[in-house]
Design an enzyme around this catalytic site. Sequence first.
Site, mmCIF file in Angstrom:
data_model
loop_
_atom_site.group_PDB
_atom_site.id
_atom_site.type_symbol
_atom_site.label_atom_id
_atom_site.label_comp_id
_atom_site.label_asym_id
_atom_site.label_seq_id
_atom_site.Cartn_x
_atom_site.Cartn_y
_atom_site.Cartn_z
ATOM 1 N N GLU A 179 0.716 -1.184 -0.004
ATOM 2 C CA GLU A 179 0.037 0.105 0.064
ATOM 3 C C GLU A 179 0.909 1.184 0.213
ATOM 4 O OE1 GLU A 179 -2.700 0.210 3.166
ATOM 5 O OE2 GLU A 179 -3.327 2.263 2.706
ATOM 6 N N LYS A 221 -2.507 -2.093 -3.147
ATOM 7 C CA LYS A 221 -3.629 -1.252 -2.452
ATOM 8 C C LYS A 221 -3.242 0.172 -2.916
ATOM 9 C CE LYS A 221 -6.074 -0.309 1.772
ATOM 10 N NZ LYS A 221 -6.910 -0.795 2.711
HETATM 11 P P1 13P Z 1 -9.328 4.256 4.235
HETATM 12 O O1 13P Z 1 -10.283 3.425 3.231
HETATM 13 O O2 13P Z 1 -10.281 4.769 5.295
HETATM 14 O O3 13P Z 1 -8.378 5.029 3.671
HETATM 15 O O4 13P Z 1 -8.365 2.985 4.889
HETATM 16 C C1 13P Z 1 -8.122 2.202 4.174
HETATM 17 C C2 13P Z 1 -6.613 1.946 4.865
HETATM 18 O O5 13P Z 1 -6.553 0.661 5.128
HETATM 19 C C3 13P Z 1 -5.760 2.911 4.983
HETATM 20 O O6 13P Z 1 -4.376 1.944 5.420
#
Ligand code: 13P
Length: 340
Positions: A179, A221
């Site tokens: 991510e 992600k």
């Molecule tokens: P949000 O969808 O609230 O941005 O959170 C997703 C997430 O896991 C952020 O690390």
Amino acid sequence: MTYKEELIKNANLMVAKGKGILAADESTPTCTKRFKSIGVDSTERTRNEYRDMLLTTPNMEDYISGVIFYDETLRQSTVKDNTPFTTHLLNKGIIPGIKVDIGAKVLSGHEDEKITEGLDNLRERLDDYYKMGARFAKWRAVITIGDEIPTQACYEANAHALARYASLCQEAGIVPIVEPEVLMDGSHTIDECFNVTFTALTEVFKQLDTQSVILEGIVLKPNMILSGNRCPVQAGVEEVAHRTIECLKSTVPSTVPGIAFLSGGQSNKDATAHLNIMNSKYSDDLKWNLTYSYGRALQQSALNIWLGKTENVPAAQDAFFHRAKLNGLASKGKYSESME
Ligand code: 13P
């Protein structure tokens, strides 16, 4: 089954068509902030009750493939019959996952930028998490757009940490959610978001390759390509979808099984509408499944109804189920605003 086969199987299950991932891995300080907004004290017990409300939602498995936990939650159990949350989810065919980074800290020498920490002892922690039932993990890198930032130092340090984390996860039989989040906070244009995300993803895949990460066994992600939330010109839904697809197509190898977006502070409706157009308009042409791994965009309406009260649990669960269903439909391009 070898670890490699298990990784690939689980990565594909996590992004299965019509389903997505619930990010319920808010750290204790973040959860406390969310609870404060609804006037609820944050204690181990209230956090357990809140997660119980979400996780015992009837039929959530129709639209949820996996749930990301925070360490505390992975060790907690259902309120009604004290079943460990991991067992409860596995019984529903939902894969438990765990956030393993320990947060974004100031990047030394670059006071306006962040580096995510948590590599120390990660091998041992992952082995423990595997034994506890986790089959995927999450590590979030944070990239801020601003004056003269991001710097190359920020791109490289964060991509390197993501790749080291991903490699350790795969060694332990755990699918890494990779991510790199380019924040929507700021006055930048959608073009700037595109350019920064393009550079960040390019660096991430370079580092994943260097560390010999098996791309068939990861889930990416990313953020969507959006105008900064303080930019005077806000791109519409069609443009966001188009630019996001364009950016991903030019950076993400076809061997990655799926992409599960974060919501990042978008409204519930925007997060669903953007995902829907990407799938309705472009999916024939895409090599990976496109779905959601939302935190706020799946939980916010349920949190606002729950308010820490047992009598509100069924209505809060309905609200959570509704968002999960709409996002499940959006992951197949079958959502419409009239369903709201
Ligand atoms: P949000 O969808 O609230 O941005 O959170 C997703 C997430 O896991 C952020 O690390």
